[in-house]
Structure formats: structure tokens, C-alpha cells
Design a protein around this motif. Structure first.
Motif, short mmCIF file in Angstrom:
data_model
loop_
_atom_site.label_atom_id
_atom_site.label_comp_id
_atom_site.label_asym_id
_atom_site.label_seq_id
_atom_site.Cartn_x
_atom_site.Cartn_y
_atom_site.Cartn_z
N MET A 103 -1.08 10.97 -10.01
CA MET A 103 -2.23 10.43 -10.25
C MET A 103 -3.28 10.80 -9.00
O MET A 103 -4.36 10.66 -9.16
CB MET A 103 -2.32 9.09 -10.47
CG MET A 103 -1.51 8.72 -11.87
SD MET A 103 -1.22 6.90 -11.89
CE MET A 103 -1.42 6.64 -13.70
N ILE A 104 -2.57 10.95 -7.74
CA ILE A 104 -3.19 11.39 -6.67
C ILE A 104 -2.57 12.45 -5.92
O ILE A 104 -1.12 12.81 -6.12
CB ILE A 104 -3.59 10.27 -5.52
CG1 ILE A 104 -2.02 9.79 -5.26
CG2 ILE A 104 -4.49 9.17 -6.53
CD1 ILE A 104 -2.20 8.33 -4.24
N LYS A 105 -3.27 13.13 -4.87
CA LYS A 105 -2.55 14.23 -4.37
C LYS A 105 -2.59 13.60 -2.93
O LYS A 105 -3.41 13.06 -2.29
CB LYS A 105 -3.18 15.57 -4.28
CG LYS A 105 -3.30 16.28 -5.71
CD LYS A 105 -4.19 17.32 -5.89
CE LYS A 105 -4.12 17.88 -7.15
NZ LYS A 105 -4.88 18.83 -7.49
N SER A 106 -1.41 13.89 -2.18
CA SER A 106 -1.17 13.53 -0.58
C SER A 106 -2.36 14.52 0.04
O SER A 106 -2.58 15.56 -0.18
CB SER A 106 0.00 13.82 -0.39
OG SER A 106 0.49 15.18 -0.49
N VAL A 107 -2.79 13.38 1.15
CA VAL A 107 -3.78 14.03 2.00
C VAL A 107 -3.18 14.58 3.41
O VAL A 107 -2.13 14.22 3.71
CB VAL A 107 -4.80 12.79 2.39
CG1 VAL A 107 -6.03 12.68 1.52
CG2 VAL A 107 -4.26 11.60 2.26
N LEU A 163 1.65 6.26 -7.18
CA LEU A 163 0.65 7.00 -7.73
C LEU A 163 0.81 8.69 -7.66
O LEU A 163 0.60 9.40 -8.17
CB LEU A 163 -0.77 6.61 -7.19
CG LEU A 163 -1.34 5.27 -7.76
CD1 LEU A 163 -2.62 4.97 -6.92
CD2 LEU A 163 -1.50 5.09 -9.22
N LYS A 164 1.32 8.87 -6.38
CA LYS A 164 1.63 10.34 -6.05
C LYS A 164 2.76 10.88 -7.03
O LYS A 164 2.63 11.93 -7.38
CB LYS A 164 2.17 10.35 -4.36
CG LYS A 164 2.40 11.75 -4.06
CD LYS A 164 2.81 11.87 -2.73
CE LYS A 164 3.14 13.20 -2.28
NZ LYS A 164 3.58 13.39 -1.05
N ALA A 208 0.74 -1.21 -0.04
CA ALA A 208 0.02 -0.01 -0.04
C ALA A 208 1.00 1.36 0.03
O ALA A 208 0.64 2.24 -0.58
CB ALA A 208 -0.90 -0.03 1.17
N LYS A 209 2.07 1.38 0.90
CA LYS A 209 2.91 2.40 0.87
C LYS A 209 3.46 2.54 -0.47
O LYS A 209 3.47 3.86 -1.02
CB LYS A 209 3.96 2.05 2.05
CG LYS A 209 4.95 3.25 2.33
CD LYS A 209 5.78 2.87 3.23
CE LYS A 209 6.76 4.34 3.61
NZ LYS A 209 7.71 3.79 4.58
#
Length: 87
Positions: A83-87, A78-79, A71-72
Motif C-alpha cells: 500500500m506504500i513504498k519505503s522512503v 502497509l509496506k 507507527a512502526k
């Protein structure tokens, strides 16, 4: 009856061992086929060097530790690809 069961089991184990021995070549061929696809990621290297047990159910399913490592890596990949932004 028992002799027949043992014979069938021995045949199955020999077949399974033959299949397992081909896995590195299958993976190498697959990697070659998909090398230009930016949406396929090889996660095997993340766990390859681990000395800890990361699998359950005869090496098919990851345990909690293996899932966390994967998962990590998926999140980081993806980051990095935007493709995704950190939360």
C-alpha cells in the motif's frame, strides 16, 4: 450530600469494572466479525507484551513510546501489503 456522592461514585465504579471485564469478549467478537476485512489490523498485540508504560490519560491514549511502536507497525503492515513504498 457527601454520602450521596460516594454512593453515586461506587455505583459508577462497579459499572466501569463490569464493562472492563467484558472487554476481552467484545474484542474476540469484533475480531471474528472483521476477520475477512483486509483493511482492519489489530495493533493490540504489539503493545501487549511490553513491560514499559505506553499509555497516558488512564490507558486511553498512547504516550510517545506507544505511538512510535504503533507507527512502526502500521508502516510495516502497509509496506508489506504494497500500500506504500519505503522512503
Amino acid at each position: 450530600m457527601r454520602h450521596k456522592e460516594i454512593e453515586v461514585l461506587n455505583h459508577a465504579v462497579a459499572y466501569q469494572n463490569a464493562m472492563i471485564s467484558q472487554i476481552p469478549d467484545i474484542i474476540k467478537g469484533f475480531k471474528k466479525e472483521v476477520q475477512d476485512l483486509d483493511y482492519i489490523f489489530d495493533l493490540n498485540e504489539i503493545i501487549a507484551e511490553s513491560k514499559e508504560s505506553l499509555f497516558t490519560h488512564y490507558w486511553i491514549h498512547c504516550n510517545a513510546k506507544g505511538n512510535a511502536m504503533i507507527a512502526k507497525k502500521v508502516f510495516a503492515t502497509l509496506k508489506n501489503k504494497g500500500m506504500i513504498k519505503s522512503v
